[in-house]
Motif scaffolding. Structure first.
Motif, short mmCIF file in Angstrom:
data_model
loop_
_atom_site.label_atom_id
_atom_site.label_comp_id
_atom_site.label_asym_id
_atom_site.label_seq_id
_atom_site.Cartn_x
_atom_site.Cartn_y
_atom_site.Cartn_z
N TYR A 94 18.37 2.95 7.89
CA TYR A 94 16.98 2.83 8.36
C TYR A 94 16.63 3.91 9.38
N ASP A 95 17.59 4.81 9.62
CA ASP A 95 17.38 5.90 10.57
C ASP A 95 16.97 5.39 11.95
N VAL A 96 17.70 4.40 12.43
CA VAL A 96 17.41 3.90 13.79
C VAL A 96 18.68 3.97 14.63
N LYS A 97 18.43 4.02 15.94
CA LYS A 97 19.54 4.06 16.88
C LYS A 97 19.55 2.78 17.71
N ALA A 98 20.74 2.42 18.19
CA ALA A 98 20.88 1.19 18.97
C ALA A 98 21.82 1.44 20.15
N THR A 99 22.10 0.38 20.87
CA THR A 99 22.95 0.48 22.07
C THR A 99 24.10 -0.49 21.97
N PHE A 100 25.28 -0.04 22.35
CA PHE A 100 26.50 -0.85 22.21
C PHE A 100 27.18 -1.02 23.57
N PHE A 101 27.22 -2.25 24.05
CA PHE A 101 27.89 -2.57 25.32
C PHE A 101 29.31 -3.03 24.98
N ASN A 102 30.26 -2.15 25.21
CA ASN A 102 31.58 -2.36 24.65
C ASN A 102 32.62 -2.97 25.59
N VAL A 103 33.64 -3.49 24.93
CA VAL A 103 34.77 -4.14 25.59
C VAL A 103 36.02 -3.46 25.03
N SER A 104 37.02 -3.21 25.89
CA SER A 104 38.21 -2.59 25.30
C SER A 104 39.35 -3.57 25.05
N ALA A 105 39.50 -4.58 25.92
CA ALA A 105 40.62 -5.50 25.71
C ALA A 105 40.49 -6.20 24.36
N GLY A 106 41.52 -6.11 23.54
CA GLY A 106 41.51 -6.77 22.25
C GLY A 106 40.85 -5.95 21.14
N ILE A 161 28.85 0.36 29.10
CA ILE A 161 29.93 -0.46 29.65
C ILE A 161 29.54 -1.94 29.59
N HIS A 162 30.42 -2.77 29.08
CA HIS A 162 30.23 -4.21 29.23
C HIS A 162 31.33 -4.73 30.17
N THR A 163 32.55 -4.78 29.70
CA THR A 163 33.65 -5.21 30.56
C THR A 163 34.95 -4.83 29.89
N PHE A 170 25.59 3.27 31.78
CA PHE A 170 24.77 2.14 31.34
C PHE A 170 25.68 0.91 31.36
N TYR A 171 25.15 -0.20 31.88
CA TYR A 171 26.02 -1.36 32.10
C TYR A 171 25.31 -2.67 31.77
N ARG A 172 26.08 -3.61 31.27
CA ARG A 172 25.58 -4.98 31.13
C ARG A 172 26.61 -5.95 31.69
N PHE A 173 26.16 -6.81 32.60
CA PHE A 173 27.05 -7.82 33.17
C PHE A 173 27.54 -8.77 32.08
N PRO A 174 28.84 -9.07 32.08
CA PRO A 174 29.31 -10.15 31.20
C PRO A 174 28.57 -11.44 31.60
N GLY A 175 27.91 -12.05 30.64
CA GLY A 175 27.11 -13.24 30.93
C GLY A 175 25.72 -12.91 31.47
N GLY A 176 25.39 -11.61 31.58
CA GLY A 176 24.09 -11.22 32.14
C GLY A 176 24.10 -11.31 33.66
N SER A 177 23.11 -10.68 34.30
CA SER A 177 23.09 -10.69 35.77
C SER A 177 22.73 -12.07 36.31
#
Ligand SMILES: [Zn+2]
Length: 326
Positions: free
Chosen positions: A139-151, A171-173, A209-216
């Motif tokens: 669909y030629d769209v871009k998005a945002t990925f808040f990633n986790v590395s453990a696991g 960054i997520h956590t 760019f950051y998102r709190f785990p569980g939101g702020s």
């Protein structure tokens, strides 16, 4: 001749004496190394601060590099409108997270959009990430990925691909274990930096760019002993931005929604507003989220929305921090 020789010999001796005297004076002012040894505790403190400083200067040099790149891009892009050129000024690339080849397009798309929806995926990369990317490509769209590395170490190639395809990686956590992440402010900070570093190692970008785990608005800070206000202050002071959401597909609510139900969870909440930040998840359990994407994207395009990725220009949607009055 001999008189001149004598004279220059004398001058040399006097110069040497002056030099030695100057050296003695300098040494007495600077003091002996032992006289300056700090207490052990302070020494520890100093070491920590230096480590932080090293990291900071590394970040600074990275962003200088990015600035330079963006300046070069500006030079080679003179045909574009002046406004667009301004939009890609040096300050815009300081947050990393978007491949430089795609940065101008990301900024332009967002700037030109009247009604925006930001699709965001938390907790990836996963075994479905590549397929999510395929759908977005289609669909030629871009998005945002808040990633986790453990696991998620098996899927690091997908994270890299996400970045290289021009999406925003954020960054997520590192651990996503609430008791660890929110065990103290220092724990929280270490978690943010560890995830940032992991993503830098994998992709080369230092994303802020950051998102709190569980939101702020999470209740875990209070439960485990971290004041989210301290975290927000730290993020602000260090050039990060955090993003909550105002729409969720509810794929983390423990209900086995079908793809069309997940799509409706999103579409029902998107009304006449101009900006929506949609929370979804990218994990091995979210096959139906993947399947819901074409329904969501097609409908939103029909309704005149532009699907945007988060950039430095995105106005961040913030939840009310738990405990604050309305
Ligand atoms: Zn999460």
């Amino acid at each position: 001749m001999s008189g001149n020789k004598k004279k220059s010999g004398f001058v040399a001796i006097i110069s040497a004496i002056i030099a030695v005297a100057a050296l003695i004076i300098i040494m007495s002012v600077v003091g002996s190394p032992t006289g300056n040894t700090p207490h052990l505790a302070e020494g520890t403190q100093t070491a920590t601060t230096q480590a932080d400083d090293n990291k900071d200067s590394k970040e600074a040099s990275e962003s200088e590099k990015a600035d330079k790149k963006s300046d070069e891009a500006k030079e080679s892009d003179k045909d574009d409108e002046k406004e667009t050129t301004e939009a890609s000024s040096s300050s815009k690339s300081k947050m990393g997270g978007i491949h430089p080849d795609f940065l101008d397009d990301a900024i332009k798309t967002e700037k030109n959009a009247k009604k925006k929806v930001y699709l965001t995926f938390d907790d990836g990369p996963s075994k479905y990430t590549d397929e999510v990317l395929d759908v977005l490509d289609k669909y030629d769209v871009k998005a945002t990925f808040f990633n986790v590395s453990a696991g998620n170490s098996k899927y690091l190639d997908s994270e890299k691909k996400t970045y290289e395809k021009g999406h925003t990686i954020a960054i997520h956590t590192k651990s996503h274990e609430y008791d660890e992440v929110y065990g103290s402010f220092e724990n929280w900070k270490a978690d943010v930096l560890a995830q940032q570093e992991s993503m830098e190692e994998n992709t080369g970008t230092i994303t802020k760019f950051y998102r709190f785990p569980g939101g702020s608005s999470n209740t875990m800070g209070v439960k485990y002993g971290t004041d989210i206000h301290d975290c927000v202050d730290w993020l602000e002071k260090n050039g990060y931005e955090y993003y909550d959401w105002n729409v969720s597909n509810d794929d983390s609510e423990g209900v086995a929604y079908s793809p069309s139900e997940l799509a409706n969870n999103v579409l029902d909440y998107i009304g006449d507003g101009d900006e929506y930040m949609v929370l979804m998840h990218d994990t091995g359990a979210k096959e139906n989220t993947l399947k819901s994407l074409p329904i969501i994207i097609e409908e939103l395009k029909d309704r005149g929305f532009t699907l945007c990725q988060i950039t430095e220009n995105t106005s961040p949607y913030h939840h009310r921090i738990y405990g604050d009055s309305e």
